[in-house]
Design an enzyme around this catalytic site. Structure first.
Site, PDB file in Angstrom:
ATOM      1  N   HIS A   1     -22.712 -58.669 -33.565  1.00 40.38           N
ATOM      2  CA  HIS A   1     -22.193 -58.271 -32.263  1.00 40.38           C
ATOM      3  C   HIS A   1     -20.744 -58.715 -32.160  1.00 40.38           C
ATOM      4  CE1 HIS A   1     -25.521 -56.433 -30.186  1.00 40.38           C
ATOM      5  NE2 HIS A   1     -26.337 -57.416 -30.531  1.00 40.38           N
TER       6      HIS A   1
ATOM      7  N   ASP B   1     -15.265 -54.851 -30.394  1.00 41.32           N
ATOM      8  CA  ASP B   1     -15.856 -53.526 -30.188  1.00 41.32           C
ATOM      9  C   ASP B   1     -14.811 -52.488 -29.810  1.00 41.32           C
ATOM     10  OD1 ASP B   1     -18.320 -54.612 -30.693  1.00 41.32           O
ATOM     11  OD2 ASP B   1     -19.113 -54.366 -28.670  1.00 41.32           O
TER      12      ASP B   1
END
Length: 392
Positions: A138, A168
């Site tokens: 993540h 991200d």
């Protein structure tokens, strides 16, 4: 007014944040984006609260201006639909782990045989190669492995979780858009498509920029609060009497002079970036004490007409209402159902303008019938696909 990317047609297999944010930018700039969604594996942003007018606010924003087709890629019949789609939608964006799309039969090698001009953009945590290619991760993991987290935080409490997903978005989404558009230009010049491999860890590693350059060239690895820009100088946040914060970025001499004039501490001019750590710590402690003497509103008023690179730390709600963001049109109304929803606008300003947003994120498979009919399938053929479990 259709936008500078109106000629692009993109099949988007991505979910969650990195891929959808990339295709949001592309769709806002005019690209025709068709999301290929699994009827059995819902994009989790659809369930993310809060829900407004029956839709997740996050999903409604991230999937603005995109169409949706529901396809079960585990059904052979659905794969045939994808193969027909890539003859028209000649750019693919996907976000599965390496090898997943190949196993499904819609990897780059399989689809480029159908359309050699295909541009295929893969966004993953660690890239298509290397020992971590199959490893789960993540945003916080990519920031950790990239080295960026090691000098982002406080000495006494360590690294801090950032307020948004830097790896991200700044890593995955933005680099995916840049790579995709570069591949489009290359195709225009050569007629060749290609596979673009975007690793969020690679991309956020490159964002180390100045610190990374110094580490590689001079062997200097920064630590927490060790540099002028990461809390090692007066360039920092300062708590006010009412528990709010002011951001001080007065690095240049002229700005430092203005800062000290407002705060009434002219003796600090010239010491903010002193080579002596004792001087730097003294300046910071004085600023902390001075800002703590008054409320945020007082300091806002004092610095409002002063060019000192000092601004209040606003809540998101306050930022939305700030006159600068208002003047730039950063909030727009987007059609949703029978009404509309306020959303963050595309931040890229073109002299030729952009079309008004067409709609917020759609229901899963809302465009399935229209898209399949556009491929030339009859109603009977579409019902056959539905009976075979290929559609959502």
């Amino acid at each position: 007014m259709s936008g500078p990317l109106a000629s692009l047609k993109i099949l988007d297999f991505s979910t969650l944040l990195p891929g959808p944010f990339a295709s949001l930018l592309l769709a806002d700039m005019g690209a025709q984006v068709l999301r290929v969604e699994s009827p059995g594996r819902m994009d989790l942003t659809r369930a993310l609260p809060p829900h407004v007018q029956g839709s997740s606010a996050s999903h409604a924003y991230l999937n603005r201006n995109k169409d949706s087709i529901g396809l079960n890629l585990k059904a052979p019949e659905a794969l045939e639909v994808v193969k027909r789609l890539v003859q028209e939608y000649d750019i693919v964006l996907e976000q599965f782990r390496p090898g997943v799309m190949d196993k499904l039969g819609v990897g780059y090698d399989a689809l480029r045989k159908i359309n050699p001009r295909l541009i295929y953009v893969s966004v993953t945590g660690y890239g298509q190669t290397g020992p971590y290619r199959d490893r789960a991760g993540h945003d916080i993991n990519y920031l950790a492995l990239s080295g960026l987290a090691s000098y982002t935080g406080r000495r006494d409490s360590g690294p801090v979780p950032l307020g948004m997903q830097v790896a991200d978005v700044a890593g995955g989404s933005m680099h995916a858009v840049a790579g995709l558009l570069a591949a489009v230009i290359h195709r225009q010049q050569t007629g060749e498509g290609q596979h673009v491999d975007i690793s969020m860890t690679d991309c956020v590693f490159s964002l180390n920029a100045m610190a990374g350059a110094a580490c590689l060239a001079a062997g200097e690895s920064p630590g927490l609060e060790s540099t002028a820009l990461n809390g090692g100088s007066f360039y920092d946040y300062y708590r006010t009497r009412d528990g709010r914060w002011m951001a001080v970025g007065s690095l240049e001499p002229q700005f430092m002079q203005q800062l000290c004039q407002v705060l009434g501490c002219p003796e600090l001019v010239g010491k903010g970036l002193s080579p002596l750590q004792s001087d730097r710590e003294m300046v910071k402690q004085r600023l902390q004490a001075l800002f703590a003497e008054q409320d945020l509103a007082h300091w806002q008023e004092q610095f409002a007409a002063v060019d000192a690179c000092v601004e209040p730390v606003l809540s998101l709600d306050e930022a939305i209402k700030h006159p600068q963001l208002q003047a730039r049109g950063l909030v727009q109304q987007v059609p949703l159902g029978e009404g509309s929803q306020p959303q963050m606008a595309c931040p890229i300003v073109f002299g030729s303008g952009l079309a008004a947003p067409r709609h917020a994120g759609k229901q899963l498979g809302e465009d399935t019938m229209r898209v399949l009919r556009g491929l030339g399938l009859s109603v009977e053929e579409i019902e056959g696909l539905r009976a075979a479990g290929a559609l959502g």
